[in-house]
Design a protein around this motif. Sequence first.
Motif: not given
Length: 104
Positions: A65-76
Amino acid sequence: MEQRPSSLIFLAHLINPSLHRVLLDEVPLSERSAHEEFEQQYAEFYRQFVVKTMNTDSDRVSVVAIVLASAVEGVVHDAARRDQLGADDIKVELQRLIMAYLQS
């Protein structure tokens, strides 16, 4: 039709894209972290999404969840800076990224 989480994330950022760009560029990280309750809700949203998508509640879920949130946040946030939050191709590729990660 149920909206995918990545679509909801883009929609939230599209409310005022210009303001979002300014906040990303100008507000210090220390000031952003002042919203602890929001951060907890944000983390829980991702944790529940990972549990549902991976159909498990293993010890790995919190890290995923932490990795996914960071990846999505970076793209967005990068899309916001480039004024491309409304770009359908970025949304599609982000969805592919999310699903590929969760299915690995």
